[in-house]
Design an enzyme around this catalytic site. Structure first.
Site, mmCIF file in Angstrom:
data_model
loop_
_atom_site.group_PDB
_atom_site.id
_atom_site.type_symbol
_atom_site.label_atom_id
_atom_site.label_comp_id
_atom_site.label_asym_id
_atom_site.label_seq_id
_atom_site.Cartn_x
_atom_site.Cartn_y
_atom_site.Cartn_z
ATOM 1 N N GLY A 15 36.683 37.192 -78.049
ATOM 2 C CA GLY A 15 36.138 37.413 -76.707
ATOM 3 C C GLY A 15 34.773 38.083 -76.651
ATOM 4 N N ASN A 17 31.861 36.721 -76.638
ATOM 5 C CA ASN A 17 30.987 36.018 -75.683
ATOM 6 C C ASN A 17 31.399 36.300 -74.241
ATOM 7 O OD1 ASN A 17 28.810 34.229 -76.958
ATOM 8 N ND2 ASN A 17 30.575 33.875 -78.287
ATOM 9 N N LEU A 91 41.108 20.933 -76.723
ATOM 10 C CA LEU A 91 40.351 19.934 -75.968
ATOM 11 C C LEU A 91 40.703 20.065 -74.479
ATOM 12 C CD1 LEU A 91 38.395 17.760 -76.989
ATOM 13 C CD2 LEU A 91 40.302 16.160 -77.034
ATOM 14 N N ILE A 92 39.691 19.991 -73.632
ATOM 15 C CA ILE A 92 39.917 20.088 -72.184
ATOM 16 C C ILE A 92 40.474 18.742 -71.687
ATOM 17 C CG2 ILE A 92 38.701 20.319 -69.952
ATOM 18 C CD1 ILE A 92 38.990 22.976 -71.390
ATOM 19 N N HIS A 108 28.656 26.641 -79.077
ATOM 20 C CA HIS A 108 29.013 26.242 -80.445
ATOM 21 C C HIS A 108 28.108 27.013 -81.408
ATOM 22 C CE1 HIS A 108 30.605 23.627 -83.556
ATOM 23 N NE2 HIS A 108 29.375 23.515 -84.021
ATOM 24 N N GLU A 178 24.145 34.097 -79.952
ATOM 25 C CA GLU A 178 25.116 33.556 -78.980
ATOM 26 C C GLU A 178 25.187 34.459 -77.755
ATOM 27 O OE1 GLU A 178 29.014 32.302 -80.276
ATOM 28 O OE2 GLU A 178 28.332 32.134 -82.336
HETATM 29 C C1 GRF Z 1 31.866 31.836 -81.183
HETATM 30 O O1 GRF Z 1 31.265 31.812 -82.440
HETATM 31 C C2 GRF Z 1 31.588 30.567 -80.416
HETATM 32 O O2 GRF Z 1 30.352 30.015 -80.715
HETATM 33 C C3 GRF Z 1 32.681 29.663 -80.892
HETATM 34 O O3 GRF Z 1 33.805 30.484 -81.058
HETATM 35 C C4 GRF Z 1 33.385 31.819 -81.301
HETATM 36 C C5 GRF Z 1 34.048 32.689 -80.287
HETATM 37 O O4 GRF Z 1 33.776 34.033 -80.489
HETATM 38 N N1 GRF Z 1 32.885 28.547 -80.004
HETATM 39 P P1 GRF Z 1 34.190 35.097 -79.393
HETATM 40 O O5 GRF Z 1 35.676 34.892 -79.104
HETATM 41 O O6 GRF Z 1 33.351 34.854 -78.186
HETATM 42 O O7 GRF Z 1 33.920 36.436 -80.012
#
Ligand code: GRF
Length: 204
Positions: A15, A17, A91-92, A108, A178
């Site tokens: 989590g 992000n 997958l959605i 990604h 990210e």
């Molecule tokens: C991130 O590296 C994102 O790019 C990928 O999954 C990971 C999730 O990390 N799709 P977090 O759960 O947001 O820490």
């Protein structure tokens, strides 16, 4: 009252992000995270949502869960404007993609269209990048279509990884980016500054 974008954030794990979105001062007046959904009931991301008093829902056909068949109507009832996949591994469903065309984004951790697709998630991605000896990597934010990691790319950040010693080092360096690029893209969408024309996505 100012118009805010209603977000649903889908997660499966840590989590970080989600945290970056919720911590973003620039997004405070632009978005409201209405719900955080996960296929994993015990994911750390749910704890982050709870700290921000955001409702959480488990996905799947289990007690109290939202089945994939009722997901589209659940999201519509909440008046969700934008779905953000922030580390969501499933997958959605196609009907959700159809109902929310160009309103679902994913982050990604590599430069698409390379190093994407089914099974390319988490450290699998960074290991493949490391093993290839690629000299650059970085996050991609893209619209979500019916297959993994193939939707149009909205934004990318390219970083030099020529000196790295391990996949973990790539992961750490990409993650920093990210946490900047995902809130940036959400802000641009909220401001109406992401345009799709002639099959290309531009940030204006
Ligand atoms: C991130 O590296 C994102 O790019 C990928 O999954 C990971 C999730 O990390 N799709 P977090 O759960 O947001 O820490």
């Amino acid at each position: 009252m100012k118009f805010r974008l209603n977000l649903a954030v889908f997660v499966s794990g840590r989590g970080s992000n989600l945290q970056a979105i919720l911590d973003s001062a620039e997004l405070k007046d632009l978005i409201e995270v209405k719900v955080v959904l996960s296929d994993k009931a015990d994911c750390a991301a749910f704890q982050i949502a709870k700290q921000f008093s955001i409702p959480t829902r488990i996905l799947g056909d289990r007690e109290g869960g939202i089945g994939f068949k009722s997901l589209a109507s659940f999201l519509s009832e909440l008046k969700i404007d934008l779905i953000v996949l922030a580390g969501f591994l499933k997958l959605i469903p196609v009907d959700v993609i159809k109902n929310f065309r160009n309103r679902i984004i994913n982050i990604h951790p590599a430069l698409l269209p390379s190093f994407g697709g089914k099974g390319m998630y988490g450290m699998h991605v960074h290991k493949a990048v490391f093993d290839s000896s690629a000299k650059v990597s970085g996050p991609s934010v893209h619209f979500v279509d019916e297959t993994f990691d193939t939707g149009k790319i909205i934004a990318q950040k390219c970083i030099d990884i020529s000196g790295v010693k391990s996949p973990e080092e790539i992961a750490a360096r990409v993650l920093v980016e990210e946490h900047k690029i995902l809130p940036f893209v959400i802000k641009k969408i909220a401001e109406g500054k992401v345009e799709i024309s002639n099959g290309r996505v531009e940030i204006i």
